[in-house]
Design an enzyme around this catalytic site. Sequence first.
Site, short mmCIF file in Angstrom:
data_model
loop_
_atom_site.label_atom_id
_atom_site.label_comp_id
_atom_site.label_asym_id
_atom_site.label_seq_id
_atom_site.Cartn_x
_atom_site.Cartn_y
_atom_site.Cartn_z
N SER A 165 0.83 -1.20 0.00
CA SER A 165 0.00 0.00 0.00
C SER A 165 0.86 1.25 0.00
CB SER A 165 -0.86 0.04 1.26
OG SER A 165 -1.57 -1.14 1.41
N1 SAM Z 1 2.67 -5.76 4.61
C1 SAM Z 1 3.25 -5.89 3.31
C2 SAM Z 1 4.41 -4.96 3.09
O1 SAM Z 1 4.77 -4.22 4.02
O2 SAM Z 1 4.99 -5.00 1.99
C3 SAM Z 1 2.23 -5.77 2.20
C4 SAM Z 1 1.34 -6.92 2.19
S1 SAM Z 1 0.49 -7.25 0.69
C5 SAM Z 1 -0.65 -5.95 0.64
C6 SAM Z 1 -0.44 -8.66 1.25
C7 SAM Z 1 0.37 -9.89 1.51
O3 SAM Z 1 -0.44 -10.85 2.17
C8 SAM Z 1 0.86 -10.57 0.23
O4 SAM Z 1 2.26 -10.69 0.28
C9 SAM Z 1 0.19 -11.94 0.27
O5 SAM Z 1 0.96 -12.98 -0.29
C10 SAM Z 1 -0.04 -12.14 1.76
N2 SAM Z 1 -1.08 -13.08 2.14
C11 SAM Z 1 -2.31 -13.27 1.60
N3 SAM Z 1 -2.97 -14.23 2.27
C12 SAM Z 1 -2.14 -14.66 3.27
C13 SAM Z 1 -2.23 -15.64 4.30
N4 SAM Z 1 -3.32 -16.39 4.49
N5 SAM Z 1 -1.17 -15.79 5.13
C14 SAM Z 1 -0.04 -15.06 4.98
N6 SAM Z 1 0.10 -14.14 4.01
C15 SAM Z 1 -0.92 -13.93 3.17
#
Ligand code: SAM
Length: 233
Positions: free
Chosen positions: A74
Amino acid sequence: MRWPRFLRQPRDPGGDADHARDRARMVAEQLEARGIRDPELLTAFGAVERHLFVDGDEPYGDHALPVGSGQTISQPFVVAMMTAAARPEGGWEGAAVLEIGTGSGYQAAILAALGARLVTIERHATLADEARGRLAQAGYADRVTVVVGDGTSGLATRAPYRSILVTAGGPSVPTPLMEQLEPSGGRLVMPVGDRQHQILTLVVRDGDEWTHEALEPVVFVPLIGEHGYPEEA
Ligand code: SAM
């Protein structure tokens, strides 16, 4: 310039000054100007080197960015808004925190810079590996544990958490995460809605009661897992 051998040469001497200037502008124009006032938070955003975590020409731009494996991070303001909402009552220093969705590792670095002790779970092993490397390069490896797995079940062995941040959008707040919140005032922030649009939601636990508060409309990538969305075919 030639660097004396006993000094560590900066990765990119000229670039570091440019990045520092861009970071200061990001803090002033994207965060302070939009109402983020917590000095601790502003200091953390001013300190964490976002360009180490994201690719592209505008690491400090006012927009979401790709982080690999089809995922995005984001814009800085949304990261700041989530962090502000998740702040534990007693502050971040030494607080046990859980993040779901490591992505680039940037949100984890912000929480570590604030003083949290953090576990962050990522379902893509490649992203988790890269994030580990970036967190080490940025100097936060000792405060952050990166785990590969389905974060919708949380990590019961390290619970309770004073704060949980879910950085992907799910249909509802996973029950295991609500149960892993600290009973006296634990805070959870998560985008809740359909796959395209969500409402950033704050959950605060008081014993066996959980209050939900709708904060802002947001758009996040989907939370995929047992207590999230199924993977698309
Ligand atoms: N917090 C991150 C950063 O600082 O770059 C951005 C996160 S991105 C918007 C969302 C992340 O959630 C993705 O990398 C995705 O692979 C992960 N994700 C989705 N479902 C998930 C799950 N059940 N467990 C762990 N990670 C998950």
